[in-house]
Write a protein that holds these residues in place. Structure first.
Motif, PDB file in Angstrom:
ATOM      1  N   LYS A 165       0.785  -0.999  -0.388  1.00  0.00           N
ATOM      2  CA  LYS A 165      -0.213  -0.139   0.052  1.00  0.00           C
ATOM      3  C   LYS A 165       1.045   1.473  -0.052  1.00  0.00           C
ATOM      4  O   LYS A 165       0.348   2.102  -0.219  1.00  0.00           O
ATOM      5  N   THR A 166       2.073   0.829   0.455  1.00  0.00           N
ATOM      6  CA  THR A 166       3.512   1.810   0.639  1.00  0.00           C
ATOM      7  C   THR A 166       3.679   3.186  -0.681  1.00  0.00           C
ATOM      8  O   THR A 166       3.274   4.148  -0.963  1.00  0.00           O
ATOM      9  N   ASP A 167       3.431   1.704  -1.470  1.00  0.00           N
ATOM     10  CA  ASP A 167       3.691   2.001  -2.835  1.00  0.00           C
ATOM     11  C   ASP A 167       2.578   3.076  -3.649  1.00  0.00           C
ATOM     12  O   ASP A 167       2.556   3.615  -4.554  1.00  0.00           O
ATOM     13  N   ILE A 168       1.731   2.078  -3.175  1.00  0.00           N
ATOM     14  CA  ILE A 168       0.386   2.677  -3.676  1.00  0.00           C
ATOM     15  C   ILE A 168      -0.232   4.124  -3.478  1.00  0.00           C
ATOM     16  O   ILE A 168      -0.729   4.939  -3.866  1.00  0.00           O
ATOM     17  N   PHE A 169      -0.203   4.826  -2.480  1.00  0.00           N
ATOM     18  CA  PHE A 169       0.272   5.631  -1.956  1.00  0.00           C
ATOM     19  C   PHE A 169       0.660   7.194  -2.681  1.00  0.00           C
ATOM     20  O   PHE A 169       0.680   7.879  -2.512  1.00  0.00           O
ATOM     21  N   ALA A 170       1.908   6.089  -2.388  1.00  0.00           N
ATOM     22  CA  ALA A 170       3.078   7.506  -2.948  1.00  0.00           C
ATOM     23  C   ALA A 170       2.470   7.349  -4.580  1.00  0.00           C
ATOM     24  O   ALA A 170       3.060   8.829  -4.951  1.00  0.00           O
ATOM     25  N   MET A 171       1.845   6.541  -5.707  1.00  0.00           N
ATOM     26  CA  MET A 171       1.409   7.073  -6.360  1.00  0.00           C
ATOM     27  C   MET A 171      -0.088   8.570  -6.152  1.00  0.00           C
ATOM     28  O   MET A 171       0.159   9.249  -7.293  1.00  0.00           O
ATOM     29  N   GLU A 172      -0.219   8.907  -5.297  1.00  0.00           N
ATOM     30  CA  GLU A 172      -1.545   9.930  -5.082  1.00  0.00           C
ATOM     31  C   GLU A 172      -0.137  10.920  -5.087  1.00  0.00           C
ATOM     32  O   GLU A 172      -1.211  12.197  -5.037  1.00  0.00           O
ATOM     33  N   ASP A 173       0.678  11.639  -4.575  1.00  0.00           N
ATOM     34  CA  ASP A 173       1.826  13.088  -4.721  1.00  0.00           C
ATOM     35  C   ASP A 173       2.457  12.685  -6.483  1.00  0.00           C
ATOM     36  O   ASP A 173       3.171  13.380  -5.684  1.00  0.00           O
ATOM     37  N   THR A 174       2.079  12.032  -6.794  1.00  0.00           N
ATOM     38  CA  THR A 174       3.037  11.783  -8.269  1.00  0.00           C
ATOM     39  C   THR A 174       1.354  11.758  -8.971  1.00  0.00           C
ATOM     40  O   THR A 174       0.699  11.109  -9.726  1.00  0.00           O
ATOM     41  N   GLN A 175       2.252  12.173 -10.987  1.00  0.00           N
ATOM     42  CA  GLN A 175       1.598  12.026 -11.424  1.00  0.00           C
ATOM     43  C   GLN A 175       1.278  10.160 -12.624  1.00  0.00           C
ATOM     44  O   GLN A 175       1.116  10.341 -13.565  1.00  0.00           O
ATOM     45  N   GLU A 176       2.723   9.951 -11.808  1.00  0.00           N
ATOM     46  CA  GLU A 176       3.087   8.474 -12.951  1.00  0.00           C
ATOM     47  C   GLU A 176       2.067   7.662 -11.971  1.00  0.00           C
ATOM     48  O   GLU A 176       2.087   7.728 -10.820  1.00  0.00           O
TER      49      GLU A 176
END
Length: 115
Positions: A49-60
């Motif tokens: 989930k930490t990887d997916i949460f990181a998606m929230e802050d980036t456009q990638e």
């Protein structure tokens, strides 16, 4: 948008009907390695989930390995993290469904079948 949910019973029924399911488990890798749903029709993917949460802050899209043209069942231990991850993925155009109650509910349901 409200994310759709699937109950353990509904998931089990689709597996019995030989429906192919892509299951995204968002728990930590150690927990995933300890236990995850294994069925011949399931393609199981572990992205913490930490990887997916990181998606929230980036456009990638960090994980382009996930297909956008297939339904993805998202799960975790109880369903809470899966719901948060599903919202993020839904915002990125993925077709997501949350396993209601997570793996805890899945184990309980499977146990009830064997009682």
């Amino acid at each position: 948008m409200t994310i759709k949910k699937i109950s353990p019973k509904e998931l089990h029924e689709s597996l019995k009907d030989n429906e192919k399911v892509l299951l995204l488990d968002v728990r930590a890798e150690e927990k995933y390695n300890e236990f995850h749903i294994e069925e011949p029709q399931i393609q199981s993917v572990n992205i913490p989930k930490t990887d997916i949460f990181a998606m929230e802050d980036t456009q990638e899209n960090l994980h382009t390995s996930l297909p956008k043209d297939r339904k993805i069942v998202v799960t975790c231990t109880t369903g809470n993290s899966a719901a948060k991850c599903a919202n993020i993925l839904d915002g990125r155009g993925f077709k997501v469904i949350v396993l209601e109650g997570g793996l805890t509910a899945w184990k309980e349901y499977m146990k009830s079948l064997n009682d």
